[in-house]
Design an enzyme around this catalytic site. Structure first.
Site, mmCIF file in Angstrom:
data_model
loop_
_atom_site.group_PDB
_atom_site.id
_atom_site.type_symbol
_atom_site.label_atom_id
_atom_site.label_comp_id
_atom_site.label_asym_id
_atom_site.label_seq_id
_atom_site.Cartn_x
_atom_site.Cartn_y
_atom_site.Cartn_z
ATOM 1 N N CYS A 102 1.519 -9.597 -9.506
ATOM 2 C CA CYS A 102 0.701 -10.699 -10.042
ATOM 3 C C CYS A 102 -0.758 -10.279 -10.201
ATOM 4 C CB CYS A 102 0.791 -11.913 -9.115
ATOM 5 S SG CYS A 102 2.336 -12.849 -9.252
ATOM 6 N N CYS A 147 -6.075 16.254 1.159
ATOM 7 C CA CYS A 147 -5.351 15.127 1.741
ATOM 8 C C CYS A 147 -6.313 13.963 1.939
ATOM 9 C CB CYS A 147 -4.745 15.538 3.081
ATOM 10 S SG CYS A 147 -3.775 14.225 3.865
#
Length: 292
Positions: free
Chosen positions: A117, A138
């Site tokens: 949504c 990372c």
């Protein structure tokens, strides 16, 4: 999760296997069902849907709640798709790449906003998130932030399953300011997920079918209207005094009222005293005063 329980002797195991080993050692009475696969593939998605529908403690019953602890948007959208199709309530959680913020979100299909949504920009723009990660780099990792978010998630899971307290539809965590924003997001009628739109219509029908509760206004109880001691409440201000202490109400736009009015100024009501002219001069009057 691997920052919280992964141990040196578990090197070489997947996160799923390591989690199962650690949790089983903590509480061997808990039943674990381990599936180590990628849920975004077609074959694994079907199996994933089947376990949500039939993986409850009672054979053939759906699970009570799905928790999302994945580390990428593709997996989140897959969970969202499955839960929207099945009408399954789930909780989404995550920690930012800089490791200083996170959030949890309760998603009830049709009642609250699903993950599609109001999707993140990466999802809304159809960007391949794999292209955003640099090779050999990372994302930042703080077990403290992950521990806080995990604790908040589990706390709300307990409240949801055991039905106590208030379960947050969205609760964020900003470690830099120790800020916990919370909100409730309504579903988007134009959501890209057709099953989300379908669940919204089902929820509207369910709400409309609920019996309407009549609001009964209770009359206020009159205090000391009649009592055994003969006590009466009498106003010390007469109607005439009350009228004189108020002024005219000005003409105001609709919806605006005044707290009080300014009373009109009253002219002094003391009667005027007049002295009759005797026609005597000042000298005559002075003479009379001396003879007194």
């Amino acid at each position: 999760m691997n920052r919280l329980f992964f141990q040196p002797h578990q090197a070489g195991l997947s996160k799923v296997q390591a989690a199962e080993h650690t949790l089983r050692n903590i509480n061997p009475d808990v039943l674990f069902e381990v599936h180590n696969y990628n849920i975004t593939t077609v074959e694994n998605f079907e199996h994933f849907m089947n376990r949500i529908s039939n993986g409850g403690l009672e054979e053939g019953k759906p699970v009570d709640l799905v928790l999302s602890c994945v580390d990428n948007f593709e997996a989140r959208m897959t969970i969202n798709t499955a839960c929207n199709e099945l009408g399954q309530t789930w909780m989404e959680s995550g920690v930012s790449e800089n490791a200083v913020s996170g959030h949890i979100q309760l998603i009830i299909p049709g009642e609250s906003a699903c993950f599609a949504c109001a999707p993140p920009l990466v999802v809304a723009a159809n960007i391949d998130e794999k292209t955003l990660k640099r090779e050999g780099v990372c994302a930042a990792s703080l077990p403290t932030t992950m521990g806080v978010v995990a604790g908040i998630l589990v706390q709300n899971v307990l409240k949801f399953l055991l039905n106590f307290g208030t379960v947050s539809f969205y609760l964020g965590y900003n470690a830099m300011q120790d800020f916990f924003p919370t909100m409730s997001m309504k579903p988007n009628p134009q959501c890209d997920d057709r099953n989300c739109r379908k669940q919204q219509e089902e929820y509207k029908k369910k709400v409309a079918a609920l019996p309407t509760q009549e609001v009964v206004q209770e009359e206020e109880e009159i205090i000391h209207d009649d009592n055994e001691w003969g006590i009466e409440l009498v106003s010390e201000v007469s109607e005439e005094e009350l009228k004189n202490s108020s002024g005219p109400i000005p003409d105001l736009p609709e919806g605006i009222t005044v707290a009080y009015t300014v009373p009109q100024k009253q002219e002094d009501s003391v009667p005027e005293v007049t002295v009759e002219d005797s026609g005597e001069s000042l000298e005559d009057l002075m003479a009379k005063m001396k003879n007194m």
